[in-house]
Design an enzyme around this catalytic site. Structure first.
Site, PDB file in Angstrom:
ATOM      1  CE  LYS A   9      -0.999   8.390   9.987  1.00 59.53           C
ATOM      2  NZ  LYS A   9      -1.334   9.788   9.267  1.00 59.53           N
ATOM      3  CG  PHE A  57       0.684  20.310   7.399  1.00 58.58           C
ATOM      4  CD1 PHE A  57       0.965  19.117   7.939  1.00 58.58           C
ATOM      5  CD2 PHE A  57       0.527  20.476   6.192  1.00 58.58           C
ATOM      6  CE1 PHE A  57       1.808  18.222   7.265  1.00 58.58           C
ATOM      7  CE2 PHE A  57       1.726  19.775   5.270  1.00 58.58           C
ATOM      8  CZ  PHE A  57       2.257  18.558   5.993  1.00 58.58           C
ATOM      9  NE  ARG A  85       2.956   5.116   1.170  1.00 59.87           N
ATOM     10  CZ  ARG A  85       2.999   6.328   1.737  1.00 59.87           C
ATOM     11  NH1 ARG A  85       3.193   6.513   3.301  1.00 59.87           N
ATOM     12  NH2 ARG A  85       2.735   7.530   0.964  1.00 59.87           N
ATOM     13  CB  THR A  91      -1.436  11.637   1.757  1.00 62.22           C
ATOM     14  OG1 THR A  91      -0.329  11.183   1.484  1.00 62.22           O
ATOM     15  CG2 THR A  91      -1.150  12.496   3.184  1.00 62.22           C
ATOM     16  NE  ARG A 102      -3.689   7.353   4.717  1.00 63.99           N
ATOM     17  CZ  ARG A 102      -2.493   7.475   4.640  1.00 63.99           C
ATOM     18  NH1 ARG A 102      -2.125   7.833   3.145  1.00 63.99           N
ATOM     19  NH2 ARG A 102      -1.740   7.838   5.485  1.00 63.99           N
ATOM     20  CG  ASN A 116      -4.017  10.086   6.805  1.00 62.72           C
ATOM     21  OD1 ASN A 116      -3.641   9.799   8.058  1.00 62.72           O
ATOM     22  ND2 ASN A 116      -3.349  10.631   6.110  1.00 62.72           N
ATOM     23  CG  HIS A 119       2.834   5.994   9.147  1.00 62.87           C
ATOM     24  ND1 HIS A 119       3.185   7.083   8.399  1.00 62.87           N
ATOM     25  CD2 HIS A 119       4.082   5.022   9.394  1.00 62.87           C
ATOM     26  CE1 HIS A 119       4.649   6.581   8.318  1.00 62.87           C
ATOM     27  NE2 HIS A 119       5.194   5.621   8.947  1.00 62.87           N
ATOM     28  CD  GLU A 130       8.457   5.633   9.128  1.00 62.09           C
ATOM     29  OE1 GLU A 130       7.840   4.709   8.927  1.00 62.09           O
ATOM     30  OE2 GLU A 130       8.651   6.550   8.389  1.00 62.09           O
TER      31      GLU A 130
HETATM   32  P1  DAT Z   1       1.687   9.800   3.986  1.00 62.47           P
HETATM   33  O1  DAT Z   1       0.976   9.425   5.434  1.00 62.47           O
HETATM   34  O2  DAT Z   1       0.411   9.528   3.092  1.00 62.47           O
HETATM   35  O3  DAT Z   1       3.081   9.107   4.029  1.00 62.47           O
HETATM   36  P2  DAT Z   1       2.926  12.296   4.229  1.00 62.47           P
HETATM   37  O4  DAT Z   1       4.320  11.294   4.689  1.00 62.47           O
HETATM   38  O5  DAT Z   1       3.313  13.168   3.149  1.00 62.47           O
HETATM   39  O6  DAT Z   1       1.810  11.315   3.759  1.00 62.47           O
HETATM   40  O7  DAT Z   1       2.320  12.966   5.335  1.00 62.47           O
HETATM   41  C1  DAT Z   1       2.559  12.640   6.789  1.00 62.47           C
HETATM   42  C2  DAT Z   1       1.130  13.156   7.451  1.00 62.47           C
HETATM   43  O8  DAT Z   1       1.192  14.534   7.530  1.00 62.47           O
HETATM   44  C3  DAT Z   1      -0.244  12.592   6.584  1.00 62.47           C
HETATM   45  O9  DAT Z   1      -0.622  11.449   6.837  1.00 62.47           O
HETATM   46  C4  DAT Z   1      -1.264  13.717   7.325  1.00 62.47           C
HETATM   47  C5  DAT Z   1      -0.377  14.873   7.449  1.00 62.47           C
HETATM   48  N1  DAT Z   1      -0.270  15.764   6.170  1.00 62.47           N
HETATM   49  C6  DAT Z   1       0.348  15.780   5.225  1.00 62.47           C
HETATM   50  N2  DAT Z   1       0.134  16.698   4.137  1.00 62.47           N
HETATM   51  C7  DAT Z   1      -0.856  17.458   4.763  1.00 62.47           C
HETATM   52  C8  DAT Z   1      -1.431  18.692   4.594  1.00 62.47           C
HETATM   53  N3  DAT Z   1      -1.182  19.442   3.424  1.00 62.47           N
HETATM   54  N4  DAT Z   1      -2.223  19.451   5.382  1.00 62.47           N
HETATM   55  C9  DAT Z   1      -2.418  18.769   6.807  1.00 62.47           C
HETATM   56  N5  DAT Z   1      -1.863  17.505   7.017  1.00 62.47           N
HETATM   57  C10 DAT Z   1      -0.984  16.923   6.071  1.00 62.47           C
HETATM   58 MG    MG Z   2       4.921   9.498   4.792  1.00 64.60          MG
END
Ligand code: DAT
Ligand code: MG
Length: 137
Positions: A9, A57, A85, A91, A102, A116, A119, A130
């Site tokens: 990222k 967000f 993962r 996350t 992370r 973080n 991805h 994707e």
């Molecule tokens: P991951 O990246 O672990 O698959 P996700 O798919 O639930 O997690 O979310 C995608 C991205 O969105 C994550 O890397 C960062 C952002 N994100 C997730 N939850 C969040 C939150 N509560 N506040 C701010 N950003 C968030």
């Molecule tokens: Mg995700």
């Protein structure tokens, strides 16, 4: 043999962490099948994270993911979807264990931005979607 889609990222590219992330991929024994540097458009990020579009967000997430270049690519290997993962960690970096990417390279969120580092697709279906979206493969 599975394949998954991954992103290094914008925060990680800006901080010069590309080499260390790639090093972990190679050390683990996964194969780099494709690697591409690009700056994502807001439209691409909105499609990539369409399941999060109603989250409070979401706009911050789009701003973060378009804030600079990313490295996007494909990894192949046995059970690579789950393994990648697990290597990424939780996350929220606050919950990510030391030893994970992370947990080793990111701080707790600041101003609501979960920066973080990486991805990874969370299922085979997501990986294919994707890869098509980002790389057209
Ligand atoms: P991951 O990246 O672990 O698959 P996700 O798919 O639930 O997690 O979310 C995608 C991205 O969105 C994550 O890397 C960062 C952002 N994100 C997730 N939850 C969040 C939150 N509560 N506040 C701010 N950003 C968030
Ligand atoms: Mg995700």
């Amino acid at each position: 043999m599975e394949r998954t889609f991954f992103i290094i990222k914008p925060d990680a590219v800006a901080r010069g962490l590309v080499g260390q992330v790639i090093e972990r991929i190679e050390r683990r024994g996964f194969n780099l099948e494709a690697l591409s540097m690009m700056t994502a458009s807001p439209e691409l990020i909105a499609q990539h994270y369409e399941h999060l579009a109603d989250k409070p967000f979401f706009l911050l997430l789009v701003q973060y993911m378009t804030s600079g270049p990313v490295i996007a690519g494909i990894l192949t290997g046995p059970e690579v979807i789950k393994s990648w993962r697990d290597m990424m960690g939780a996350t929220n970096p606050l919950q990510a264990l030391p030893g994970t990417i992370r947990g080793d390279f990111a701080t707790a969120p600041v101003d609501g931005i979960v920066a973080n580092v990486v991805h990874g697709s969370d299922s085979a279906e997501a990986a294919e979607r994707e890869i098509g979206l980002w790389l057209g493969k």
